[in-house]
Design a protein around this motif. Sequence first.
Motif, PDB file in Angstrom:
ATOM      1  N   TYR A   1     -46.278 -12.515 -66.733  1.00 58.09           N
ATOM      2  CA  TYR A   1     -45.672 -12.738 -65.420  1.00 58.09           C
ATOM      3  C   TYR A   1     -45.176 -14.264 -65.025  1.00 58.09           C
ATOM      4  O   TYR A   1     -44.157 -14.678 -64.596  1.00 58.09           O
ATOM      5  CB  TYR A   1     -46.566 -12.457 -64.390  1.00 58.09           C
ATOM      6  N   GLY A   2     -46.063 -15.282 -65.632  1.00 60.43           N
ATOM      7  CA  GLY A   2     -45.775 -16.531 -65.397  1.00 60.43           C
ATOM      8  C   GLY A   2     -44.501 -16.733 -66.366  1.00 60.43           C
ATOM      9  O   GLY A   2     -43.705 -17.936 -65.838  1.00 60.43           O
ATOM     10  N   LEU A   3     -44.433 -16.563 -67.417  1.00 60.96           N
ATOM     11  CA  LEU A   3     -43.503 -16.842 -68.530  1.00 60.96           C
ATOM     12  C   LEU A   3     -42.134 -16.553 -67.919  1.00 60.96           C
ATOM     13  O   LEU A   3     -41.123 -17.261 -67.958  1.00 60.96           O
ATOM     14  CB  LEU A   3     -43.787 -16.026 -69.696  1.00 60.96           C
ATOM     15  N   LEU A   4     -42.136 -15.378 -67.228  1.00 61.91           N
ATOM     16  CA  LEU A   4     -40.896 -14.835 -66.752  1.00 61.91           C
ATOM     17  C   LEU A   4     -40.336 -15.395 -65.473  1.00 61.91           C
ATOM     18  O   LEU A   4     -39.206 -15.446 -65.027  1.00 61.91           O
ATOM     19  CB  LEU A   4     -40.977 -13.122 -66.726  1.00 61.91           C
TER      20      LEU A   4
ATOM     21  N   MET B   1     -67.908 -14.750 -65.387  1.00 61.81           N
ATOM     22  CA  MET B   1     -66.621 -15.599 -66.270  1.00 61.81           C
ATOM     23  C   MET B   1     -65.644 -15.026 -66.062  1.00 61.81           C
ATOM     24  O   MET B   1     -64.586 -15.646 -65.785  1.00 61.81           O
ATOM     25  CB  MET B   1     -67.215 -15.823 -67.649  1.00 61.81           C
ATOM     26  N   ALA B   2     -65.514 -13.462 -66.154  1.00 62.18           N
ATOM     27  CA  ALA B   2     -64.255 -13.004 -66.051  1.00 62.18           C
ATOM     28  C   ALA B   2     -63.602 -12.915 -64.704  1.00 62.18           C
ATOM     29  O   ALA B   2     -62.257 -13.524 -64.797  1.00 62.18           O
ATOM     30  CB  ALA B   2     -64.451 -11.517 -66.645  1.00 62.18           C
ATOM     31  N   ILE B   3     -64.311 -12.890 -63.737  1.00 63.98           N
ATOM     32  CA  ILE B   3     -63.447 -12.848 -62.423  1.00 63.98           C
ATOM     33  C   ILE B   3     -62.901 -14.334 -62.210  1.00 63.98           C
ATOM     34  O   ILE B   3     -61.796 -14.251 -61.706  1.00 63.98           O
ATOM     35  CB  ILE B   3     -64.567 -12.464 -61.537  1.00 63.98           C
ATOM     36  N   PRO B   4     -63.630 -15.182 -62.160  1.00 65.16           N
ATOM     37  CA  PRO B   4     -62.949 -16.573 -61.827  1.00 65.16           C
ATOM     38  C   PRO B   4     -62.018 -16.841 -62.746  1.00 65.16           C
ATOM     39  O   PRO B   4     -60.940 -17.433 -62.685  1.00 65.16           O
ATOM     40  CB  PRO B   4     -64.013 -17.612 -62.301  1.00 65.16           C
ATOM     41  N   MET B   5     -62.138 -16.239 -64.072  1.00 63.00           N
ATOM     42  CA  MET B   5     -60.882 -16.644 -65.028  1.00 63.00           C
ATOM     43  C   MET B   5     -59.685 -15.789 -64.784  1.00 63.00           C
ATOM     44  O   MET B   5     -58.452 -16.536 -64.331  1.00 63.00           O
ATOM     45  CB  MET B   5     -61.408 -15.953 -66.623  1.00 63.00           C
ATOM     46  N   VAL B   6     -59.787 -14.677 -64.278  1.00 64.28           N
ATOM     47  CA  VAL B   6     -58.576 -13.989 -63.962  1.00 64.28           C
ATOM     48  C   VAL B   6     -57.810 -14.728 -62.472  1.00 64.28           C
ATOM     49  O   VAL B   6     -56.736 -15.015 -62.472  1.00 64.28           O
ATOM     50  CB  VAL B   6     -58.907 -12.401 -63.521  1.00 64.28           C
ATOM     51  N   LEU B   7     -58.874 -15.082 -61.589  1.00 71.38           N
ATOM     52  CA  LEU B   7     -58.021 -15.680 -60.454  1.00 71.38           C
ATOM     53  C   LEU B   7     -57.593 -16.827 -60.772  1.00 71.38           C
ATOM     54  O   LEU B   7     -56.347 -17.203 -60.082  1.00 71.38           O
ATOM     55  CB  LEU B   7     -59.627 -15.759 -59.463  1.00 71.38           C
ATOM     56  N   ALA B   8     -58.393 -17.662 -61.611  1.00 72.55           N
ATOM     57  CA  ALA B   8     -57.585 -19.032 -62.170  1.00 72.55           C
ATOM     58  C   ALA B   8     -56.521 -18.848 -62.511  1.00 72.55           C
ATOM     59  O   ALA B   8     -55.233 -19.443 -62.330  1.00 72.55           O
ATOM     60  CB  ALA B   8     -58.566 -19.729 -62.930  1.00 72.55           C
ATOM     61  N   ALA B   9     -56.416 -17.765 -63.476  1.00 72.98           N
ATOM     62  CA  ALA B   9     -55.119 -17.386 -64.261  1.00 72.98           C
ATOM     63  C   ALA B   9     -53.936 -17.025 -63.224  1.00 72.98           C
ATOM     64  O   ALA B   9     -52.646 -17.564 -63.536  1.00 72.98           O
ATOM     65  CB  ALA B   9     -55.219 -16.363 -65.347  1.00 72.98           C
ATOM     66  N   LEU B  10     -54.296 -16.317 -62.132  1.00 72.17           N
ATOM     67  CA  LEU B  10     -53.174 -15.982 -61.257  1.00 72.17           C
ATOM     68  C   LEU B  10     -52.827 -17.293 -60.516  1.00 72.17           C
ATOM     69  O   LEU B  10     -51.431 -17.132 -60.320  1.00 72.17           O
ATOM     70  CB  LEU B  10     -53.951 -14.983 -60.317  1.00 72.17           C
ATOM     71  N   ARG B  11     -53.768 -18.062 -60.189  1.00 67.96           N
ATOM     72  CA  ARG B  11     -53.221 -19.331 -59.554  1.00 67.96           C
ATOM     73  C   ARG B  11     -52.539 -20.118 -60.509  1.00 67.96           C
ATOM     74  O   ARG B  11     -51.528 -21.049 -59.952  1.00 67.96           O
ATOM     75  CB  ARG B  11     -54.537 -20.007 -59.089  1.00 67.96           C
TER      76      ARG B  11
ATOM     77  N   ALA C   1     -52.120 -26.618 -63.766  1.00 64.10           N
ATOM     78  CA  ALA C   1     -52.691 -27.175 -65.138  1.00 64.10           C
ATOM     79  C   ALA C   1     -54.164 -27.202 -64.786  1.00 64.10           C
ATOM     80  O   ALA C   1     -55.021 -27.092 -65.717  1.00 64.10           O
ATOM     81  CB  ALA C   1     -52.152 -28.603 -65.485  1.00 64.10           C
ATOM     82  N   LEU C   2     -54.709 -27.582 -63.760  1.00 61.74           N
ATOM     83  CA  LEU C   2     -56.165 -27.858 -63.392  1.00 61.74           C
ATOM     84  C   LEU C   2     -56.820 -26.499 -63.462  1.00 61.74           C
ATOM     85  O   LEU C   2     -57.869 -26.186 -63.857  1.00 61.74           O
ATOM     86  CB  LEU C   2     -56.410 -28.390 -62.212  1.00 61.74           C
ATOM     87  N   PHE C   3     -55.889 -25.377 -62.738  1.00 64.32           N
ATOM     88  CA  PHE C   3     -56.516 -24.001 -62.868  1.00 64.32           C
ATOM     89  C   PHE C   3     -56.501 -23.603 -64.259  1.00 64.32           C
ATOM     90  O   PHE C   3     -57.414 -22.673 -64.857  1.00 64.32           O
ATOM     91  CB  PHE C   3     -55.694 -23.310 -61.858  1.00 64.32           C
ATOM     92  N   LEU C   4     -55.670 -24.211 -65.066  1.00 63.48           N
ATOM     93  CA  LEU C   4     -55.681 -23.534 -66.554  1.00 63.48           C
ATOM     94  C   LEU C   4     -56.912 -24.043 -67.179  1.00 63.48           C
ATOM     95  O   LEU C   4     -57.538 -23.261 -67.912  1.00 63.48           O
ATOM     96  CB  LEU C   4     -54.503 -24.031 -67.309  1.00 63.48           C
ATOM     97  N   VAL C   5     -57.277 -25.281 -66.794  1.00 62.46           N
ATOM     98  CA  VAL C   5     -58.601 -25.740 -67.184  1.00 62.46           C
ATOM     99  C   VAL C   5     -59.816 -24.682 -66.840  1.00 62.46           C
ATOM    100  O   VAL C   5     -60.579 -24.420 -67.852  1.00 62.46           O
ATOM    101  CB  VAL C   5     -58.865 -27.303 -66.772  1.00 62.46           C
ATOM    102  N   LEU C   6     -59.717 -24.402 -65.625  1.00 62.20           N
ATOM    103  CA  LEU C   6     -60.905 -23.394 -65.155  1.00 62.20           C
ATOM    104  C   LEU C   6     -60.652 -22.430 -66.235  1.00 62.20           C
ATOM    105  O   LEU C   6     -61.754 -21.440 -66.688  1.00 62.20           O
ATOM    106  CB  LEU C   6     -60.548 -23.254 -63.827  1.00 62.20           C
ATOM    107  N   ALA C   7     -59.532 -21.617 -66.271  1.00 63.56           N
ATOM    108  CA  ALA C   7     -59.308 -20.317 -67.178  1.00 63.56           C
ATOM    109  C   ALA C   7     -60.022 -20.476 -68.449  1.00 63.56           C
ATOM    110  O   ALA C   7     -60.561 -19.629 -68.803  1.00 63.56           O
ATOM    111  CB  ALA C   7     -57.924 -20.085 -67.155  1.00 63.56           C
ATOM    112  N   LEU C   8     -59.637 -21.827 -69.029  1.00 56.02           N
ATOM    113  CA  LEU C   8     -59.797 -21.944 -70.539  1.00 56.02           C
ATOM    114  C   LEU C   8     -61.493 -21.994 -70.495  1.00 56.02           C
ATOM    115  O   LEU C   8     -62.154 -21.862 -71.424  1.00 56.02           O
ATOM    116  CB  LEU C   8     -59.099 -23.069 -71.041  1.00 56.02           C
TER     117      LEU C   8
END
Lengths: 394, 101, 331, 188, 200, 687
Positions: B19-22, D18-28, D39-46
Amino acid sequence: MESTFAHHLSEAAVSVELETEGMTLNIGPQHPSTHGVLRLVATVDGERATNVRPVIGYMHRGYEKLSEVRTYPQIITIINRIDWVSGFANEVPFVVAAERLMGVEAPPRAQWIRLVLTEMARISSHLVFMASYPLELGAATPLFFALRERERVLDLLESVTGGRFHPNFNRLGGVKPVYAAGPTTKKAGMDIPSGFLAETRDAMTKVLATCDEIENLVAGNEVFLARTKDVGIMPVDVAASYGVSGPNLRASGAGFDLRKVSDYLPYSEFDFDIPVGRNGDCWDRWWVRLEEIRQSCRIITQAIDGLPSSPLQAKVPRIIKVPAGETYVRAENPKGEMGYHLVSLGGLGPYRLKIRSASFSNLSILPWILEEALVPDFIAIMGSLDFVLGDVDR
Amino acid sequence: MILSQFLVLGALLFSIGVYGLLSRRNAVTVLLAVELMLAAVNINLIAFEAFWNTAAAHGQIFAIFVITIAAAEVGIGLAIILLVFRNRASGNIDQLDLMRW
Amino acid sequence: MSLELTFWWLLAIKLAVAAAVVPVIGMVIGYAEMKLSAHMQSRVGPYFAGGRFGWAQLIADGVKFIQKEDIIPEEADRPVFKWAPALVMLGTMALLVIVPVHPSPRYGIVRDLEVGIFYALAISSVSTIGVLMAGWSSANKYSMIGGLRAAGQLIAYELPLVLATVGVVIQAGTMSMQGIVSAQVAQGWPFVLTQFIGFAIFMIATLAELTRLPFDMPIAESELVMGYVTEYSGFRFLFFFLAEFANMFSMSVIAATLFLGGYGLWGINPETLLSPIILFAKVGVLVFLMIWLRWTLPRLREDQLQTLAWKWLIPIAIANIIVTAVLKVVL
Amino acid sequence: MTFSEWIAEPVNWAFLAMAIPMVLAALRVVTSRNVVHAALFLVLALAASAGLFILLSAEFVAWVLVLVYIGAVVVLFLFGIMITRAPIGRETNLSHNTRWPAAAAALGVFAVTFWLINAVTEQMGGFGDPLPAVGRATATGILGEGFINRYLIPFEAVGFVLLAALIGGITLARKDLTPAEEEEGARV
Amino acid sequence: MTASPSENSASETAAAIEEFADRVAGAVGGRAEVSHGTVKVRVAPSSWKEALTVASGDLGLVFLSWLSAIDWTNEVAVGDEPDEPVEERYELLCAVSDLSDGNLAIISTDLSHDSPSIASVADVYPGANWHEREAAEMFGIDFVGHPDLTKLYLPDSFEGYPLRKGFPLLSREVKPWPGKVDVEDMPENGTGPSTENPGA
Amino acid sequence: MVSVAASAPLILAAGDGAADLSSGGFFAATAWIMLVLPFAAFLAIILVGKRMKGLGAELAIGAMGVNLVWASVLFVQNMAGGIYREVNLTIAEIGTLGITDRNLSFELGFVVDGLSIMMYWVVAFVGFLVFVYAHGYMKGDIRVPWFFASLSLFAGSMLVLVGAPNLIQLIIGWEGVGLASYLLIGHYWEEKENSDAAVKAFLTNKVADVGLILGTILLVPALGTFRFSALSTAADAHSDLLGGVAVAGALLLFFGAMGKSAQFPLHVWLPDAMAGPTPVSALMHAATMVTAGIYLMARTFPLYQQMATEARPWMVTIAVITLFVLGFLALVADDLKRVLAYSTVSQLGYMMAAMAAGGYTAGLFHLFTHAFFKALLFLGAGSVIHAVHSNNMSDMGGLRKEMPVTFWTFVVGSLSLAGVIPLAGFWSKDEILATLGHEGYTAFMWVAILGAFVTAFYMTRAVALTFFGTYKGHGHPHESPRVMTAPLVALAVPSVIAGLLNVPGVSWGPIHNFTDWVGARIVPMGDYHPKAIEWDLAAYGLIAALAGIALGWRLFAPDAGTQQARDRLRIPVLYPLLHNKYYIDDLYMKGVVNPIKGPLARAVDWVNGYVIDAAINGAGAITAWLGGLVYRRLDQQGIDLVLNAAAGGTRGAGKRLGLVQTGKVQQYAGAFVVGALLLVVAFVLVT
C-alpha cells in the motif's frame, strides 16, 4: 567519469541549480564565541559558508560625537572604555596628540611609566586571548592558566593606577599622582607605590614561566595545530588593504610595529624584537601574540631597571585649552593600530576627534576571510583576530 | 505458537508495505514502505527456519542477506533522492518521470 | 516452577539494579568530572554543597533540574521532542544488562547473552536515533546542525568500534561477555596486551560515540551552543546530562571487560567479592582517562574527525583483524 | 488448536504484544503525514520485529537487525530527510490520489497470501505444532560456518553488491565541482 | 622571525617628513601641509580616487589606516563654534601608510555642503568599504560606486547624520548635563563658574 | 588442508623425459615466499614508504632481491635436474555448483616446475634490474613510494599468476597484473593523455578477460577441475567427450591471452601504455604483463595439443598477422619507445605463433631471450630519454659519443632482436621458424622470415636515428648514472649468451638443454622441438636479418641527423596508413566506443520514440497488431474489439499503449503487483 544517470538528471533539471542546504545561520548577537554583541549572518551549505555578512553596531556609543562636547580631561575617562581589555593603552595616543598640539612634552619618568603600563595592558590583553582562544576551540584548561597570570598583571596595574580596567591615569603633560590604598592620605606628586618594582620583576618571571607552560600545553597539541594551521590564511597585502594591523598583520609576515617607527613613547631606548609570522594563519596569530607577551616582559624588565627620575607632570595651565591645529597620533596597541585624529580650534574640547580603533579594521576583513570557510573554522578565525566589540563600535 | 501466525503477520506487513509503495508521493516514504516489505520477508524467513529447525540455519542466513541488501538499497536510494532533490528541489516521486520518452 | 519463578524474580531484581545504577553512576562520574577538572585547572570545584568537598553538588543540581519548568519550544515537534531524551537514556540503561561483575552465573550478570558484545554495540547505536530526534525536533538550526553532526559522527565511529572488538572476539572465540572475561582469566593476562591497537581504537571511538572532547562537535559550546540539547531544559536536560556520564560508565565497563580482563586480576581468585571492586577500579581508570582528555584537548573539526575515522581508524582496525585472524589460524 | 487454546499460551501474549504495535506502527509508516514521523514509526516496527526474532530464538539476526536497521539504515534515512530540509512539525500530504487503487492492490495481496497460507496449511496437515521451547538460541557459530562454507559465493556477492552500492551512492550524491570551484576549495 | 628596526625612522626628522610630504603631493598632484608631524595632502574631489590609487600603488602606501570626514561649519548644535568663520564644507580624509618606515599621509579633499558626493575607493582599498559606510551614515556623504552603502551602526530607520555639527545630542537637550559648560573660568578672570561658553 | 604432490604427476609416466624429477629441496618448499614477498613490500611501502630514506624503493628492491636469490637457486637446481612440486591449500569447498559431477574447491597454492621456475627467474631477474634502474630513473619524481608499491604489486601479481597451480589463482594474478598495469601506466595521471592510456589498457584487457573467464566457466565443468596438473589427465580422459566445448573454451582462453599478450586486434593498448614511466614499460614488455598470455598458452598447452586442435590454425593466423602486420608500424614511429612497443607486439606474435603451432619450447625460449633484450632495449631507451628529456627520435641523434654504455648495450640488444648469429635472438627465432616449417605452416614461415627482415630494418633505423648523425635536441645529454647503466650491462650479458642454452642438439655437460628443463620432461604432450640445427632455415633467417640491417643502414645512417632520414618512409599511401595505425584505433573509437559511450539514452530515446510513435500513427500493421494484442491483454476488454481493430482500432490502441508509458515508477510497480497476483492465482488454479 561521472555517472550517466547523474548526468542525465542534471541535464534534465530545471535551470536553477539548488543547493542541498541554503540555510541562513545567525551567529549572534548572543553567542558564546562572538566576544560580545556581534552578529554574523552566514549562508551555509552544510558546514561551509557561502556568504557571510557581519552586523555590528550593537555597542555603538558615539564617542566621536561625545568628545565634541567634552573637555580634554573628560575625554580621557571615556576613551579608555573603547577597548576595555587594554584600557590604559587607549589613553596614551590621545594624550600624546593633545600634548603635541599644546607643544608640551611629558617628563621622562612619566613617559616611562606610561610605557610600562602600556606594556602591562598589552600583556593582560594578550593573556585574555591566550585564555579565550583555546576555549573557543574547546580546550578549557588554558583559560585558567592565562587568567591567573593576567590577575597578577592587573594587580600591578591597579596598585599604580587604582583601576583595573579603566585607569584614567594619564594627564595632559604627564601622569596622575599615584593612587595608593591605606590609611595615609597621599599627597599630590607621589610616585609609584613602594615595592612595585620588585613585584613587577617577580611577576614578569612568573608570566614568562606561564608563557612556556601555555606553549607546552597548547602549541604541542596536535589537535590545536590541526585546527589552526593553514586555517584563515590572510596574505599580507590583503590584510594591509583592509587596514588589519597589530599582531594580525605581523602574523601575515609584515615586520611592522609602530613602537619601532613612531615616537609616541620612548620605545627607541629599549631592546626588543618584533615577532613575525610566516603564513598568516590562525596559528601564526596565536604564536605572534604569545611571543609579544615575552617581548613585553622584556621591555618592562628593562624599563623598571632604568626608570629615570623626574617630576611626573609637566607644567600646564589649570584650564586646559589646546591651541588650534590638527594632528594624527597612532600607537601600537595590543589589538593593533590605535590612533586619534585631533582637530582643535583652540577651545576646551576638540572640534573633531576621529578615533581609529584597531578592531574595527581587523573585523572588516571578516567577509573576505570567512568566505567558503567551515562553520567550526568561523570560530577559530574570529577568535584568532582577537577583537573587542567596544573597540569595533566605539 | 504456530507457524501460520507469523506467516499471516508477514502477509499483513507486506500488504501494508505494498500500500505504501503504491500510494506514497514522497520518495523517501516509498523507500520506507519497501523496508517494511523486506521486514515482512525477514519475518517469514526466520519463522520458517524456526519451525523447520534446520541445523544449518538457512533462514537466518538469508535474513541477514536480505538485511544487507536492504542496507545497500537504502544507500543507493537515498543517494538518488538526494540528487533529485538537489536538481528539482522536490522529493516527490510523481515528478520523477524523466525516464519517460 | 519455583526455580522458574526464582529466575524471573532474580532477573527483575537484577534489571532494577541495573536501571538504578544509571543515575547513581551518572552522579558519581559527574561529580568526579567536576572535581577532577577543577584540580587540573588549579581550582577547587564544588565545595559547599553537602558539607565537605561538595559531594552533594550533583544531587542539588538534580533537584534543581527537576524543579525547573519543562520548556518545549513553540515550533518544536512535541512528541518527538519529548521522546528523544528517553530513547537516549534507554540505550544507556540497556547496555548494563550484559556487564559481568562476577563469575557467578546467577548473581554476577543480569543476562549472559551468547552474542553479548554484539548486543552491546547494537544497543549503543540506538541512542543515535534519540540524538537525531532531539536535533530535528527542536526547531533550532544549531540543534539541527548538532544532530546532523552527531549522526554523521556516530555512524562513522560505529564502524571502528565494532571492528575494534572483533580482534578480541577472535582471540576469545566467543561473543559472550562472561566468556571473554573467563578467557582472559584463564590465560592469566588481559587482551590489551595483544589487542592494544584494538583497545586504542575502541577508546578513541568511544570518545567519539560519547561526543566528548576532542570529538564534541555535536554539542560544541563555542560553535553550536550545545547543539542538539540547546532547547532542552529541566528534567529532559537532566536525562541527556546523566546519559552522558552513564554512557561513559557503560562504555568504560565494556572496554574494561573486553580488553582489561573485566573482574579478573592476576593472582586474585575471581570467585571472591573482590571481583566487582576490581572491575570498578579498572572502569575508574578508564573514566579518569576520559576526563583527563576532556580537559586537555581542543576539539577537532568535523571533516578532520571524519578523516580520522575513515582514513585511519577503520583501515587500522581491519588490518588488526586480519593480523589477529591470521595469527589465530597459524598459532 | 482453537483460539482459546492458542491465547492460553503465555508466549502468544508476547507475540501479540509485539505484533500489534508492529502492525499499527507499520500502518502509521504508510499513512503518516510527516516524513520524520514515518521513519520513526519504522523504527518502532523494526524493533518489534527484532523482538519477534528473539521469540523465534534467532537472537543474532535480531541484533543484526537492530545494529544495521535501527543503528544505520534509519539513521541514514533521518539524515537524508533532514539534509533535504524536512519541515519541522509541518504536515504535508505525502500520498497522492492513487490511495484507493493502492489499497485495493494491497488488500488483494493480503487476500491472496492469506488464502494461500490457509490452503497450504490445510493441505500439508498444518504447521500448527507448537514450536520447540524458547531459549534454544541458534549457535552463532553455525551461521558463521554457513557463511564461509555453503554460502561463500553468495556472501561474497552480497559483499560486492554492498561495495557497488557504496561507490554508486558516493558517485550519485557527490556534488561535482567545477575546476574553478575546486581551486577555490583548495584555497580554503 | 624578527624584523630589524628601521634605523632612520626611529628618529624621524622634520626634514624627512617634509621630503615625504612633497613626494606624496607631487605624486598625487595635491598640496602638502605638515602640522605637528602629520602629513596632509589636499587634492581636488575629482582626483580623489586617482590620488588614492596612486598612493596605494606607486607610493607604496598600501596600509589603509582610516577614512573619515570633518564637518566644517559655522553653525553648530552642540559643542564649540569656530572662533573665526570657516569655509563651510565637508573635508574627507583618508589616512594611508606604508609598512616599512611608518610614513603616514592623510589625503584630503573638500566636498560641498549641498551635495556631498564622491567616488568610492572601496575597490582601491577593500577596507574602505566599512569606513565609507560609516562616513555615509554619519555625515551623509554619498560614495558613488560603493557596493553596499547601507547603515553600519545605526538602525535602518534612523534619520539624520549624527556627526554633522548641526545634529543635536537629544539626550542633552532633554536633560542638560553639566559637561563642558561646567568648568571653572580661568583664574585671572575670577568670576567663578559660568554657564556660558568661556571664550564667548 | 595442504596436499603436497610430492610425487610427480600421473602423466609423467608416459612421457619420454619423465625421469628423475625431485620435489626440490628447501627452496622449492618455500617458493611461496616469492609470491608473498612483493605483496608484503607493497603493503610496507604504502604504510611506511614515505618516511623511508629511499622512499620505499629499498623495500621493493630488497624483496625482489630475495626473490632473485630464490629463483636463481631454483633455476640452477632445475638446470641440473628437474624439480616438480605442487602445493594446494583448500580455502573453501565450492561443491559441484550443480554443473559438474566432481566436487570443486577453491584452492590457492604454488607450483614449482620447469616452466614456472623459468618464469620466476625471468620475472625476478628482469624485475630486480628494473627496480634498481627505476631507483635511479625515478629520483625526484612525485609519488615515488606509490610507484614502487605499484611496481611491487605488479611483479607480485605476475608471480602469483606464474605460480598458480589452478585457473582461479591464475585469474587472480591476471587481474592483479591488470590492475597494477593500470596504476602504473596512469602514473602521471595529471595529463589526460596518460590516464586515457591507462583506461584504454584496462578496458582492452577487461574485454579480453571476459574471454578468459568465460573460457574458464565453459571448460571447468567439462573438465571437472581447476588444476593445471590435472588438465592433461582430464584432457586425456575427456578428449572424446569434449569436442566443441573444448574448442570454444580454448578459443575463449586464447582470446584472454590475446588481450594480455597484445595480439591483433587487441594490441591497441600496448603502444599507448608507453605513457607510463620507462621502467614500467621495460617490466611490462619483458617480464610481467605481456608474457602472461604466452604463459597461459604454455600452461594450458595440453588443451590445445590434445583437445582443441581445431582451434590452432586460427590462432596461428592471428599470431602471424600480429607479427607481420604490426611490425610495420614500428617503421614510421618517431617515438623511440613506440618503436620498441611495436617490436614487442611483433615478437609476441612470434611467440604466439610458435605456441599455437605446437612449438612449446620454441615459444617459451623466445619469451626467455626476448625478456632480456627487450628489457635491455627499454632501459636503454629510458636512459636516452632521461638524458634528452624527450621520447622522440627527432630530438635525439649522435648520442653514440655522449652515452657509450647505453649505445653499446642498445646495439647488442638490437642485434639480438634482429636475430644476428650468435646472439640470443637468433637461436630462439630460428627455432620458431623451424617449428612453423615443421608443422606445415610453410607460408606462414616465409611471412615470419619476412617479419625478421622488417624487425632488423626498423631496429637499424632506431639505432641510426638515435645514436648516429648529429644531436638535434636541447641541452647537453650525458651518460646516465651508474645505477642505471649497471642494469643495462647486466642485461646485455644474457642477451648475448642466453641463446646458447638451447642450441638444438647441443648440450653443455651437466647443464641440460632449455628444452629439457623448461618443459619437455614435465609436459610431454607431443610438442615439436628441433633436434638439430636446420642450417638452411637459419641461413634464410640470417639473410633476412642482415638484409634488413643493410637496407636500414643504407637508408638512415648516412644522414641520420637530418630531416630527410626521418622522412624517408613517407610513401604516399602507405605512410598515412601506417601512421594512423591501420585506423584500428579509429575503428574502435567510432565503431565501438562512441556508440556505447555516445548517449545510450539517445538510443533508447530513439527506440522509444520511434516505436511508440509508430504505434500511435498506425504506421505498420505488425506494430499495430502487437499493440492491439498487448492492449487486449492489459485491459481484458474482450476479443471482439480486436476483431474489428484491423484499421480503426489500431490508432486508439497505440494511443493507450503510449499512456502506459508514464514514466512513473509507482504505476509500473502497481502493474507489477497486479500482474504478480494474477500469476499466482493462475498458477494455483492450474496446479
